[in-house]
Design a protein around this motif. Structure first.
Motif, PDB file in Angstrom:
ATOM      1  N   VAL B 663       0.854  -1.206   0.000  1.00 22.17           N
ATOM      2  CA  VAL B 663       0.000   0.000   0.000  1.00 22.17           C
ATOM      3  C   VAL B 663       0.875   1.236   0.000  1.00 22.17           C
ATOM      4  N   GLU B 664       0.257   2.352  -0.261  1.00 19.10           N
ATOM      5  CA  GLU B 664       1.004   3.602  -0.209  1.00 19.10           C
ATOM      6  C   GLU B 664       0.541   4.364   1.023  1.00 19.10           C
ATOM      7  N   TYR B 665       1.496   4.782   1.816  1.00 19.15           N
ATOM      8  CA  TYR B 665       1.120   5.478   3.050  1.00 19.15           C
ATOM      9  C   TYR B 665       1.023   6.978   2.816  1.00 19.15           C
ATOM     10  N   SER B 666      -0.126   7.340   2.258  1.00 18.13           N
ATOM     11  CA  SER B 666      -0.280   8.763   1.976  1.00 18.13           C
ATOM     12  C   SER B 666      -1.668   9.228   2.386  1.00 18.13           C
ATOM     13  N   PHE B 667      -2.196   8.572   3.435  1.00 17.86           N
ATOM     14  CA  PHE B 667      -3.577   8.911   3.810  1.00 17.86           C
ATOM     15  C   PHE B 667      -3.659  10.089   4.744  1.00 17.86           C
ATOM     16  N   GLY B 668      -2.568  10.496   5.279  1.00 18.64           N
ATOM     17  CA  GLY B 668      -2.624  11.566   6.274  1.00 18.64           C
ATOM     18  C   GLY B 668      -2.761  10.933   7.649  1.00 18.64           C
ATOM     19  N   PRO B 669      -1.850  11.206   8.527  1.00 18.07           N
ATOM     20  CA  PRO B 669      -1.903  10.623   9.873  1.00 18.07           C
ATOM     21  C   PRO B 669      -2.917  11.375  10.740  1.00 18.07           C
ATOM     22  N   ASP B 670      -3.294  10.729  11.790  1.00 13.40           N
ATOM     23  CA  ASP B 670      -4.248  11.375  12.695  1.00 13.40           C
ATOM     24  C   ASP B 670      -3.543  11.645  14.016  1.00 13.40           C
ATOM     25  N   ILE B 671      -3.638  12.906  14.464  1.00 15.31           N
ATOM     26  CA  ILE B 671      -2.889  13.276  15.675  1.00 15.31           C
ATOM     27  C   ILE B 671      -3.413  12.570  16.908  1.00 15.31           C
ATOM     28  N   LYS B 672      -4.649  12.063  16.821  1.00 11.66           N
ATOM     29  CA  LYS B 672      -5.189  11.436  18.029  1.00 11.66           C
ATOM     30  C   LYS B 672      -4.435  10.158  18.383  1.00 11.66           C
ATOM     31  N   PHE B 673      -3.725   9.594  17.392  1.00  9.71           N
ATOM     32  CA  PHE B 673      -2.936   8.382  17.688  1.00  9.71           C
ATOM     33  C   PHE B 673      -1.513   8.714  18.132  1.00  9.71           C
ATOM     34  N   ALA B 674      -1.216   9.990  18.188  1.00 12.97           N
ATOM     35  CA  ALA B 674       0.133  10.377  18.598  1.00 12.97           C
ATOM     36  C   ALA B 674       0.289  10.114  20.081  1.00 12.97           C
ATOM     37  N   GLU B 675       1.356   9.399  20.435  1.00 10.66           N
ATOM     38  CA  GLU B 675       1.528   9.017  21.821  1.00 10.66           C
ATOM     39  C   GLU B 675       2.479   9.949  22.570  1.00 10.66           C
ATOM     40  N   SER B 676       3.645  10.140  21.993  1.00 13.17           N
ATOM     41  CA  SER B 676       4.675  10.873  22.730  1.00 13.17           C
ATOM     42  C   SER B 676       4.704  12.345  22.325  1.00 13.17           C
ATOM     43  N   ASP B 677       5.445  13.109  23.110  1.00 14.12           N
ATOM     44  CA  ASP B 677       5.595  14.534  22.808  1.00 14.12           C
ATOM     45  C   ASP B 677       6.316  14.724  21.472  1.00 14.12           C
ATOM     46  N   ALA B 678       7.330  13.869  21.268  1.00 14.47           N
ATOM     47  CA  ALA B 678       8.110  13.996  20.034  1.00 14.47           C
ATOM     48  C   ALA B 678       7.215  13.824  18.820  1.00 14.47           C
ATOM     49  N   GLU B 679       6.288  12.886  18.932  1.00 16.34           N
ATOM     50  CA  GLU B 679       5.385  12.625  17.807  1.00 16.34           C
ATOM     51  C   GLU B 679       4.461  13.830  17.597  1.00 16.34           C
ATOM     52  N   LYS B 680       3.972  14.352  18.716  1.00 16.98           N
ATOM     53  CA  LYS B 680       3.085  15.518  18.613  1.00 16.98           C
ATOM     54  C   LYS B 680       3.839  16.728  18.059  1.00 16.98           C
ATOM     55  N   ALA B 681       5.082  16.833  18.496  1.00 15.75           N
ATOM     56  CA  ALA B 681       5.892  17.959  18.013  1.00 15.75           C
ATOM     57  C   ALA B 681       6.074  17.890  16.504  1.00 15.75           C
ATOM     58  N   LEU B 682       6.209  16.676  16.022  1.00 16.92           N
ATOM     59  CA  LEU B 682       6.373  16.516  14.575  1.00 16.92           C
ATOM     60  C   LEU B 682       5.104  16.943  13.837  1.00 16.92           C
ATOM     61  N   PHE B 683       3.963  16.541  14.375  1.00 14.53           N
ATOM     62  CA  PHE B 683       2.696  16.997  13.778  1.00 14.53           C
ATOM     63  C   PHE B 683       2.678  18.515  13.672  1.00 14.53           C
ATOM     64  N   GLU B 721      14.472   9.879  17.178  1.00 16.58           N
ATOM     65  CA  GLU B 721      15.163   9.484  18.402  1.00 16.58           C
ATOM     66  C   GLU B 721      14.219   8.815  19.398  1.00 16.58           C
ATOM     67  N   ALA B 722      13.007   9.374  19.492  1.00 19.87           N
ATOM     68  CA  ALA B 722      12.121   8.964  20.580  1.00 19.87           C
ATOM     69  C   ALA B 722      11.108   7.894  20.161  1.00 19.87           C
ATOM     70  N   VAL B 723      10.814   7.811  18.887  1.00 22.61           N
ATOM     71  CA  VAL B 723       9.657   6.998  18.483  1.00 22.61           C
ATOM     72  C   VAL B 723      10.090   5.815  17.631  1.00 22.61           C
ATOM     73  N   GLN B 724       9.475   4.668  17.950  1.00 22.87           N
ATOM     74  CA  GLN B 724       9.680   3.477  17.139  1.00 22.87           C
ATOM     75  C   GLN B 724       8.569   3.433  16.097  1.00 22.87           C
ATOM     76  N   VAL B 725       8.925   3.566  14.820  1.00 19.37           N
ATOM     77  CA  VAL B 725       7.881   3.634  13.787  1.00 19.37           C
ATOM     78  C   VAL B 725       7.139   2.310  13.694  1.00 19.37           C
ATOM     79  N   ASN B 726       7.922   1.226  13.544  1.00 20.42           N
ATOM     80  CA  ASN B 726       7.280  -0.075  13.402  1.00 20.42           C
ATOM     81  C   ASN B 726       6.803  -0.611  14.752  1.00 20.42           C
ATOM     82  N   ALA B 727       5.771   0.036  15.289  1.00 18.77           N
ATOM     83  CA  ALA B 727       5.224  -0.359  16.580  1.00 18.77           C
ATOM     84  C   ALA B 727       4.477  -1.682  16.431  1.00 18.77           C
TER      85      ALA B 727
END
Lengths: 314, 758
Positions: B663-683, B721-727
């Protein structure tokens, strides 16, 4: 020879002095070739005799025609018919430059007062399939001669190498005599009972030929003659070397070469008439070159070209 | 330590070859000496019209003796092996040593190569240098086989030391080396002997030869400027001419002469060109009027009358030359004043530009139409640009340009003025050939720019359409130069236009003309084929160019249909481009190649350009270069460099995941699944960047867009640094992959960063 160091007084005296000089240096003084040529190089005494190993030394005046250079006799320096003095020595002697400088002295150029220079000018004749290295010779900034060591003629390497000198006689004489317009140049001695200038002899012919070359020459006829000369050249060379009538080996190189000369002059006339386009030009030059090469190939198969039955047998 | 002097004395060496020849002599000889073990302290090479000379100082008297050890067979090896070894090494059994080795006792030979005296080596090296000398053109003479630039007459080859000088024994094709030297051809009193380099230079000067070309040039320039200065005049600087003239004389004597008043009205360029090309004269200018009033000639000798005769002769020759030039000028001026400049160019109808591209006149008509089209893009008046293009090449038919081709354009400007045309048109006549070289000035006047671009684009499209492209070192129509010219014209003048839109119809027209040349039968046949395929002739032509397929005739109708189906069966005609498109794309790629070469000089890497080429609008050179410069600058910053690494990491992870998951990962992520601060910061960083990049891109502010992109760097780094993509949690994983997709998406809006190396 005190009179030789004096200034010459006429066009013909310069020619006579050159003849005397080169005769004294051992050249055979030949007469002009009896056909229309663009330059002295076309004379078979140069083109053909520069081929093969047989030694050769000749000098001659050659009336030359460049139809596009016609100016109705009005331009002080340009003529469609003019004279070249040509010297060809094979093999080129080591002192050819000195011999040449001697000839300038003979016609009254004092090399202690003038600035003589050899300025690079490589020679190439696309129509003859020939090239050589050498110079144009300058006297006080004026080109007075071409000096060439032939390297190739008719596609053949020249071995030995011939040394060729070509003097543009009118220009050289005008310089020596201090004349500004060629038509004003004394042809014979101005003290003669009937003094004649260059113009007395050639002004009218320059007009006639200029008109002819540029406007009147029948181009359809010239084109036809070109084709005929080309065909005849090939046909003559296609004959078997063995003459059935005499039983001798006679290759008709010179008659064939005459046709090559004709074709070359016809091309020059067609060019002057402006009926040859830029692209066609190259094709015509190539056709004449093919003829020149065929003649050169044939000449080296003749006695004058160095052919011997023994060598051929090997 | 001996010194070496070599002189190769010949008939006149062409001026243009002398410098290179003296350098070649030096490198051939010194390299040869060093290879043979003869080192030296210093070397200098010189040339005059008649000689090449080389001085080598501090040479070893002999090459050093060397000893080489060679291992032989074991002591217990068969006799035959030993014999072979002795033969090969050139020693006897008594010379051998026996040495203990791991494999047992072996024979060892010590081979001594005795040093050789310098003379022996010099003779070999010089003979080799003469026989292999790289003259641009060499010749034979007389009965000989030796090749030299002109007949070689004598060789001086001398080794000298405190004990005295010795001639190196050497003979080449009948020329024996000696120590005899000839001076000036006319002024020297005769030959003389030399004992070393200093003696050689001194005696040459006594015999009226200045050996060093730089000394001759300095002398000429000094004398010329002094004589001119005394009369309040300047010599027009010309380094090339100075070097050439210094190569034409051994004993320079500077003479200044007058130009007859009758010629002073000629354009200065005409005077200068005529004097330089024909006579090798320097031009002397009056700084007050800017006019050229005198000339300087350089004679090769002194005379009893102090050069009076020589100068008078030169003046006379010049007058004859300038009479010609004046005659041409007056005729040309008369023509344009009476009939106009366009009429002067009328004979160009008979001049073939290229047999497949028609006459010069046809070419001029095309350039005029194109200049008109380009005019509004470059801010020129359309009528003026068209007229300028129509007359810009008219001077090619002038008598002056026929005589001096290098005056093309320059004469056009004069004649345009004489014909009463505007300054803008006159300047376009002169400048439309520019820029010629990479350092040539680029025209900036709008009319000149329009005609210059039209001229070059016509050339390029024409030769592309007839498939006469440059290959390797062959570029007979200077198409690389034309393309570089277009690039520089566009960039310097900030021209904004998609090239394809200009080029495609031109190429389509050339291809149509080419198509029109085929016979009626062939054309009918083409139509038949087009009808069968249900397409236009243009589409068919385009397909043929694209596929390279030949459409063959077939008389039998059943076979014909089968043939048609075979050739065209699978063709998706909607994919066939517009007329001229295939060739135009190829030409565009050529422009891109030239652009890479051009930008390389600016320090912009080729992969940076590739990254920009992959973006839309890559046929707008100004836009393309703006993007490439911005990207190059961004990559030079710390944030930029690191962000690219972040991008690559994101892209790699994505590519692997997309391959694996299909598949192609181009659907747009949803911030509600963001767990850590680093992930939110990236959003947050992505939102900020996107908000800044979009408007910046709209106004083509690439610098702003790219710095906004680079500003994402801390957030991207922090995320990795903070997030493991392949969770383990698949929803989290997909959301994170889509987040990476957004990074990729945002970055790729700016340039195709996947093309970057490293």
């Amino acid at each position: 020879m005190s009179e030789m160091t004096e200034k010459p007084r006429s066009f013909q005296e310069i020619i006579l002095r050159l003849q005397a000089y080169w005769a004294a240096k051992g050249c055979a003084i030949l007469q002009p070739y009896d056909m229309e040529v663009g330059a002295g190089t076309f004379h078979p005494a140069t083109t053909l005799r520069s081929l093969g190993t047989t030694p050769w030394a000749a000098a001659y005046v050659q009336p030359s025609r460049r139809p596009t250079d016609g100016r109705y006799g009005e331009n002080p320096n340009r003529l469609q018919h003019y004279y070249q003095y040509q010297v060809l020595i094979k093999p080129s002697p080591p002192d050819l430059q000195d011999l040449y400088l001697g000839s300038l002295k003979a016609i009254g150029i004092d090399t202690d007062l003038h600035d003589i220079r050899f300025v690079e000018d490589d020679w190439e004749s696309p129509t003859l399939g020939a090239w050589g290295l050498g110079w144009e010779v300058w006297c006080d900034g004026m080109e007075v001669s071409q000096f060439t060591y032939f390297q190739q003629v008719g596609g053949h390497d020249c071995r030995p190498v011939s040394g060729e000198l070509t003097y543009g006689l009118e220009r050289l004489a005008m310089y020596v005599l201090g004349i500004d317009h060629v038509m004003d140049m004394p042809f014979n001695d101005p003290q003669s009972p009937i003094p004649l200038t260059y113009g007395d002899i050639f002004k009218q012919t320059e007009e006639e030929y200029s008109r002819h070359n540029f406007d009147a020459a029948n181009t359809a006829m010239l084109l036809k003659h070109f084709e005929e000369a080309e065909a005849e050249c090939h046909a003559l060379l296609a004959h078997d070397a063995l003459d059935p009538k005499t039983g001798k080996r006679i290759i008709m190189v010179h008659p064939a070469y005459d046709q090559c000369i004709k074709a070359s002059h016809l091309f020059n006339l067609l060019d002057a008439r402006g009926v040859i386009s830029v692209t066609e030009r190259q094709a015509y030059i190539g056709r004449v070159r093919t003829l020149a090469k065929a003649c050169a190939d044939a000449f080296v198969q003749t006695t004058a070209g160095g052919y011997t039955a023994e060598a051929a047998a090997q | 330590m001996p010194d070496l002097l070599i002189e190769l004395f010949s008939e006149e060496i062409p001026a243009r070859m002398q410098k290179r020849a003296s350098e070649d002599l030096k490198s051939l000889v010194t390299n040869g000496l060093v290879e043979a073990g003869l080192t030296y302290a210093s070397a200098g090479a010189f040339a005059t019209p008649r000689r090449l000379a080389l001085s080598v100082e501090g040479l070893l008297a002999a090459s050093p003796t060397t000893v080489e050890e060679r291992k032989g067979p074991r002591v217990d090896a068969p006799e035959k092996a030993l014999d072979g070894f002795l033969r090969g090494a050139g020693v006897t059994k008594d010379d051998l040593e026996i040495r203990d080795e791991k494999k047992g006792q072996v024979y060892v030979a010590k081979i001594t190569k005795p040093g050789r005296p310098a003379a022996e080596i010099v003779a070999e090296v010089l003979e080799n240098a003469i026989r292999t000398f790289p003259w641009p053109k060499a010749m034979r003479w007389g009965n000989g086989n030796l090749k030299w630039v002109r007949p070689l007459h004598s060789i001086v080859c001398l080794l000298s030391s405190e004990e005295g000088a010795e001639v190196v024994p050497l003979e080449i094709d009948g020329i024996t080396a000696g120590n005899t030297v000839w001076g000036h051809r006319f002024m020297s009193k005769g030959a003389f002997k030399v004992s070393g380099f200093d003696d050689y230079v001194t005696k040459l000067k006594q015999n009226f030869v200045v050996l060093d070309p730089n000394e001759r040039a300095d002398h000429i320039w000094h004398d010329a400027t002094t004589q001119a200065f005394a009369q309040g005049l300047d010599v027009v600087d010309d380094k090339g001419l100075l070097a050439e003239v210094a190569g034409l004389v051994e004993w320079p004597v500077v003479l200044m002469g007058n130009i007859d008043d009758a010629f002073l009205g000629l354009p200065p360029e005409v005077l200068q060109t005529s004097m330089k090309e024909h006579q090798k004269f320097f031009s002397v200018r009056n700084p007050k009027t800017g006019r050229i009033e005198k000339f300087v000639t350089v004679a090769n000798r002194e005379t009893a009358d102090n050069g009076v005769t020589i100068l008078a002769g030169n003046q006379k020759v010049l007058s004859a030359r300038l009479s010609d030039a004046k005659f041409f000028w007056e005729n040309d001026v008369r023509t344009v004043e009476r009939e106009g400049l366009e009429a002067m160019g009328a004979p160009l109808v008979n001049v073939t530009f290229h047999n497949k591209l028609g006459s010069q006149s046809e070419r001029i008509a095309r350039i005029a139409a194109l200049a008109r089209e380009i005019a509004p893009i470059v801010g020129a008046d359309a009528d003026e640009a068209e007229l300028a293009a129509k007359v810009a090449k008219a001077d090619l038919s002038s008598e002056m340009v026929y005589e001096f081709p290098e005056l093309q354009g320059i004469m056009g400007r004069y004649y345009a003025k004489k014909a009463g045309l505007s300054d803008a048109i006159a300047d376009a006549c002169r400048d439309h050939y520019s820029p010629l070289g990479p350092s040539d000035d680029v025209p900036t006047a709008p009319v000149s720019v329009a005609v210059a671009l039209a001229d070059k684009l016509d050339t390029l499209t024409g030769f592309w359409a007839i498939d006469e492209k440059p290959t390797g070192s062959k570029d007979p129509f200077a198409l690389r130069r034309a393309a570089l010219g277009v690039i520089r014209l566009v960039l310097v003048n900030d021209v904004r236009s998609p090239l394809m839109r200009i080029v495609m119809p031109l190429i389509a027209e050339f291809e149509r003309l080419e198509h029109d040349k085929i016979s009626h039968e062939e054309r009918d046949y083409e139509e038949q084929v087009a009808n069968y395929c249900g397409v236009t002739i243009e589409q068919l032509t385009e397909y043929r160019i694209q596929s390279g397929k030949v459409i063959t005739a077939e008389s039998d109708s059943e076979k014909w249909e089968a043939a048609m189906d075979r050739i065209f069966g699978g063709v998706d005609w909607s994919q066939i481009g517009l007329p001229g498109e295939t060739t135009s794309r190829d030409l565009l790629a050529f422009f891109h190649d030239r652009l890479k070469v051009f930008l390389k000089d600016e320090g912009i890497r080729h992969d940076v350009i590739d990254a920009c080429l992959a973006m839309p609008g890559n046929d707008d050179i100004t836009l393309l270069v703006k993007r490439a410069r911005a990207l190059s600058e961004t990559l030079a910053t710390e944030d930029g460099k690191n962000l690219i690494q972040g991008f690559k990491r994101a892209n790699n992870i994505l590519t692997q995941a997309e391959e694996k998951d299909g598949v192609e990962y181009s659907f747009g992520p949803d911030i509600k699944f963001a767990e850590s601060d680093a992930e939110k910061a990236l959003f947050a960083a992505l939102d900020t960047a996107e908000a800044a990049i979009k408007p910046a891109m709209e106004i083509e502010d690439f610098a702003a867009a790219m710095s906004a992109m680079a500003a994402m760097r801390p957030a991207v780094d922090g995320f990795f640094e903070a997030v493991q993509v392949n969770a383990d949690n698949d929803i989290l994983r997909r959301n994170r992959l889509n987040l990476l997709g957004r990074i990729r998406d945002i970055c790729l809006k700016v340039a195709d960063l996947t093309k970057l190396e490293g």
